[in-house]
Design an enzyme around this catalytic site. Sequence first.
Site, PDB file in Angstrom:
ATOM      1  CE1 TYR A  34      -1.731   5.922  -9.254  1.00  0.00           C
ATOM      2  CE2 TYR A  34      -1.840   3.534  -9.517  1.00  0.00           C
ATOM      3  CZ  TYR A  34      -1.192   4.659  -9.036  1.00  0.00           C
ATOM      4  OH  TYR A  34      -0.009   4.536  -8.340  1.00  0.00           O
ATOM      5  CE  LYS A  86       2.550   7.230 -10.511  1.00  0.00           C
ATOM      6  NZ  LYS A  86       3.056   8.336  -9.639  1.00  0.00           N
ATOM      7  CB  THR A 114       2.672   2.331  -9.810  1.00  0.00           C
ATOM      8  OG1 THR A 114       1.947   1.122  -9.639  1.00  0.00           O
ATOM      9  CG2 THR A 114       2.037   3.077 -10.979  1.00  0.00           C
ATOM     10  CD  GLU A 172      -1.842  -0.379  -9.511  1.00  0.00           C
ATOM     11  OE1 GLU A 172      -2.830   0.043 -10.118  1.00  0.00           O
ATOM     12  OE2 GLU A 172      -1.770  -0.425  -8.267  1.00  0.00           O
TER      13      GLU A 172
HETATM   14  P1  NAD Z   1      -1.145   9.132  -1.279  1.00  0.00           P
HETATM   15  O1  NAD Z   1      -2.422   9.275  -2.040  1.00  0.00           O
HETATM   16  O2  NAD Z   1      -1.164   8.586   0.096  1.00  0.00           O
HETATM   17  O3  NAD Z   1      -0.424  10.554  -1.203  1.00  0.00           O
HETATM   18  C1  NAD Z   1      -0.368  11.437  -2.282  1.00  0.00           C
HETATM   19  C2  NAD Z   1       0.051  12.802  -1.751  1.00  0.00           C
HETATM   20  O4  NAD Z   1       0.152  13.690  -2.873  1.00  0.00           O
HETATM   21  C3  NAD Z   1      -0.955  13.428  -0.780  1.00  0.00           C
HETATM   22  O5  NAD Z   1      -0.273  13.960   0.332  1.00  0.00           O
HETATM   23  C4  NAD Z   1      -1.615  14.524  -1.595  1.00  0.00           C
HETATM   24  O6  NAD Z   1      -2.051  15.631  -0.805  1.00  0.00           O
HETATM   25  C5  NAD Z   1      -0.489  14.922  -2.533  1.00  0.00           C
HETATM   26  N1  NAD Z   1      -0.971  15.536  -3.776  1.00  0.00           N
HETATM   27  C6  NAD Z   1      -1.991  15.105  -4.569  1.00  0.00           C
HETATM   28  N2  NAD Z   1      -2.132  15.939  -5.605  1.00  0.00           N
HETATM   29  C7  NAD Z   1      -1.183  16.901  -5.479  1.00  0.00           C
HETATM   30  C8  NAD Z   1      -0.817  18.040  -6.259  1.00  0.00           C
HETATM   31  N3  NAD Z   1      -1.478  18.352  -7.386  1.00  0.00           N
HETATM   32  N4  NAD Z   1       0.200  18.804  -5.834  1.00  0.00           N
HETATM   33  C9  NAD Z   1       0.860  18.497  -4.684  1.00  0.00           C
HETATM   34  N5  NAD Z   1       0.556  17.451  -3.910  1.00  0.00           N
HETATM   35  C10 NAD Z   1      -0.450  16.654  -4.307  1.00  0.00           C
HETATM   36  O7  NAD Z   1      -0.210   8.279  -2.233  1.00  0.00           O
HETATM   37  P2  NAD Z   1       0.925   7.213  -1.848  1.00  0.00           P
HETATM   38  O8  NAD Z   1       0.302   5.894  -1.669  1.00  0.00           O
HETATM   39  O9  NAD Z   1       1.783   7.781  -0.774  1.00  0.00           O
HETATM   40  O10 NAD Z   1       1.742   7.155  -3.216  1.00  0.00           O
HETATM   41  C11 NAD Z   1       2.842   8.037  -3.433  1.00  0.00           C
HETATM   42  C12 NAD Z   1       3.397   7.770  -4.815  1.00  0.00           C
HETATM   43  O11 NAD Z   1       3.821   6.408  -4.908  1.00  0.00           O
HETATM   44  C13 NAD Z   1       2.370   7.974  -5.929  1.00  0.00           C
HETATM   45  O12 NAD Z   1       3.018   8.606  -7.003  1.00  0.00           O
HETATM   46  C14 NAD Z   1       1.945   6.566  -6.312  1.00  0.00           C
HETATM   47  O13 NAD Z   1       1.582   6.508  -7.678  1.00  0.00           O
HETATM   48  C15 NAD Z   1       3.217   5.786  -6.031  1.00  0.00           C
HETATM   49  N6  NAD Z   1       3.033   4.371  -5.651  1.00  0.00           N
HETATM   50  C16 NAD Z   1       2.187   4.031  -4.627  1.00  0.00           C
HETATM   51  C17 NAD Z   1       2.077   2.688  -4.259  1.00  0.00           C
HETATM   52  C18 NAD Z   1       1.188   2.272  -3.114  1.00  0.00           C
HETATM   53  O14 NAD Z   1       1.033   1.058  -2.888  1.00  0.00           O
HETATM   54  N7  NAD Z   1       0.613   3.174  -2.345  1.00  0.00           N
HETATM   55  C19 NAD Z   1       2.825   1.707  -4.929  1.00  0.00           C
HETATM   56  C20 NAD Z   1       3.682   2.097  -5.963  1.00  0.00           C
HETATM   57  C21 NAD Z   1       3.786   3.434  -6.304  1.00  0.00           C
HETATM   58  P1  TYD Z   2      -5.789  -1.295  -3.561  1.00  0.00           P
HETATM   59  O1  TYD Z   2      -5.291  -1.196  -2.162  1.00  0.00           O
HETATM   60  O2  TYD Z   2      -6.836  -0.338  -4.023  1.00  0.00           O
HETATM   61  O3  TYD Z   2      -4.494  -1.248  -4.498  1.00  0.00           O
HETATM   62  P2  TYD Z   2      -4.361  -1.517  -6.098  1.00  0.00           P
HETATM   63  O4  TYD Z   2      -5.693  -1.677  -6.698  1.00  0.00           O
HETATM   64  O5  TYD Z   2      -3.678  -0.274  -6.570  1.00  0.00           O
HETATM   65  O6  TYD Z   2      -3.522  -2.738  -6.216  1.00  0.00           O
HETATM   66  O7  TYD Z   2      -6.378  -2.755  -3.787  1.00  0.00           O
HETATM   67  C1  TYD Z   2      -5.583  -3.906  -3.539  1.00  0.00           C
HETATM   68  C2  TYD Z   2      -6.412  -5.110  -3.915  1.00  0.00           C
HETATM   69  O8  TYD Z   2      -7.515  -5.208  -3.015  1.00  0.00           O
HETATM   70  C3  TYD Z   2      -7.008  -5.033  -5.316  1.00  0.00           C
HETATM   71  O9  TYD Z   2      -7.039  -6.335  -5.885  1.00  0.00           O
HETATM   72  C4  TYD Z   2      -8.426  -4.551  -5.073  1.00  0.00           C
HETATM   73  C5  TYD Z   2      -8.764  -5.182  -3.722  1.00  0.00           C
HETATM   74  N1  TYD Z   2      -9.727  -4.435  -2.899  1.00  0.00           N
HETATM   75  C6  TYD Z   2     -10.862  -5.085  -2.400  1.00  0.00           C
HETATM   76  O10 TYD Z   2     -11.095  -6.277  -2.645  1.00  0.00           O
HETATM   77  N2  TYD Z   2     -11.720  -4.348  -1.636  1.00  0.00           N
HETATM   78  C7  TYD Z   2     -11.518  -3.047  -1.345  1.00  0.00           C
HETATM   79  O11 TYD Z   2     -12.359  -2.419  -0.645  1.00  0.00           O
HETATM   80  C8  TYD Z   2     -10.344  -2.392  -1.867  1.00  0.00           C
HETATM   81  C9  TYD Z   2     -10.068  -0.952  -1.574  1.00  0.00           C
HETATM   82  C10 TYD Z   2      -9.481  -3.140  -2.627  1.00  0.00           C
END
Ligand code: NAD
Ligand code: TYD
Length: 369
Positions: free
Chosen positions: A183, A187, A158, A160
């Site tokens: 978090y 990562k 990420t 982040e």
């Molecule tokens: P998510 O929370 O929606 O999904 C995570 C999945 O991992 C779930 O299905 C959960 O059951 C599984 N999981 C959790 N712990 C586990 C374990 N110990 N063993 C096996 N499975 C397990 O997350 P996401 O938003 O789909 O993110 C996926 C990846 O992308 C993550 O590594 C996250 O750090 C990265 N990422 C997410 C974003 C975003 O905006 N969502 C952006 C950049 C990177």
């Molecule tokens: P989020 O979706 O949790 O992603 P990240 O913190 O990993 O970027 O949050 C996106 C932005 O929205 C972040 O600035 C926090 C803000 N936020 C709110 O203002 N209210 C909320 O209830 C949540 C979940 C996030």
Amino acid sequence: MSRLNIGRDHWNGSWGNCDGTSPCRRQLNETIMKRILVTGGAGFIGSNFVRMVLSEHPDCFIVNLDKLTYAGNLENLAEFLEYQNHKFVKGDICDGTLVEKIVDEYRIDSIINFAAESHVDRSITEPKIFVETNITGTLTLLEVARDKNLERFIQISTDEVYGALGPEGKFTEQTPLSPNSPYSASKAAADHLVRAFGHTWGVKYNITRCSNNYGEYQFPEKMIPLMINNALNDKELPVYGDGLYVRDWLYVYDHCAVIWQILQKAPPGEIYNIGGCNEKTNLEVIDVILNRLGKPKSLIKHVTDRPGHDRRYAIDASKIISELNWRPSVGFEEGINKTIDWYLQNQDWLGNVVSGDYQKYYESMYGNR
Ligand code: NAD
Ligand code: TYD
């Protein structure tokens, strides 16, 4: 679907009862080109990736290993669970014996690690599980990738990990890691381990550092689906602090597509920033959601800020653009409208995920805010 059941039928060149009538039935002589272990494939990005690969690359075989935490949901993959080139295994990435067994039994050549605890707010209230899954889990997968000399290990990281920006500048791949939340710290630790396994044992890896994703099947703890769900139910929209925090939003399909390209084309040892070139304040995003749903701005409620809240993320994606000729294909307006429409059309899915434990989570996170 064979769940917790590691069978052999799929890799002896035969697809069994091939009647040619369903997408899961393939030609008897079809050759599988890639055998990937996808972890976290029942979550938001992982399930979008599995769906994309099974739909667009039928010569790929996927084992989907997911613990099915609160964030994992097999409904995300309903129509793909019967595909013969998709095996779902419920399990933990920290279970090295299971991971090794899967790699051997299914002759896996690459691992793509999506599995993670992924929500910043939860990492502030319960950091330990983030260390277990995000660090120990990645270490476990790396040990198997090293011992089995896999062709590729892709770590889905990420932006982040770089920390926060002020009003100017963007993260490049050279920006020092400076994570601010439990978090992002977990990562970043995983990224260091991946790099160290490459340096020490020659594990062939890539790391992707992507900005905020949005799209279909995102769990409504993250900002966009949470605001959509609340607005649909005429509930207050809890905006942290002044709402002027900036994120760079990327439509999830574009993230999945570039991960596939990296698997195919990227040299090992390369790290890539991925972003949507689409910086928005939280209030700007919420404005779009309210307009699309025809809901009033009076639903917005400014609430106590997140501790240590990162002010701004922005991505310099020039490396992946120039080296892999990648660009986001879906602009924000199109992507957010598709996303909102999807939640409108899938209110059963939404209703299921916000029942039960979600209510308790919501009350504990927002009740006294
Ligand atoms: P998510 O929370 O929606 O999904 C995570 C999945 O991992 C779930 O299905 C959960 O059951 C599984 N999981 C959790 N712990 C586990 C374990 N110990 N063993 C096996 N499975 C397990 O997350 P996401 O938003 O789909 O993110 C996926 C990846 O992308 C993550 O590594 C996250 O750090 C990265 N990422 C997410 C974003 C975003 O905006 N969502 C952006 C950049 C990177
Ligand atoms: P989020 O979706 O949790 O992603 P990240 O913190 O990993 O970027 O949050 C996106 C932005 O929205 C972040 O600035 C926090 C803000 N936020 C709110 O203002 N209210 C909320 O209830 C949540 C979940 C996030």
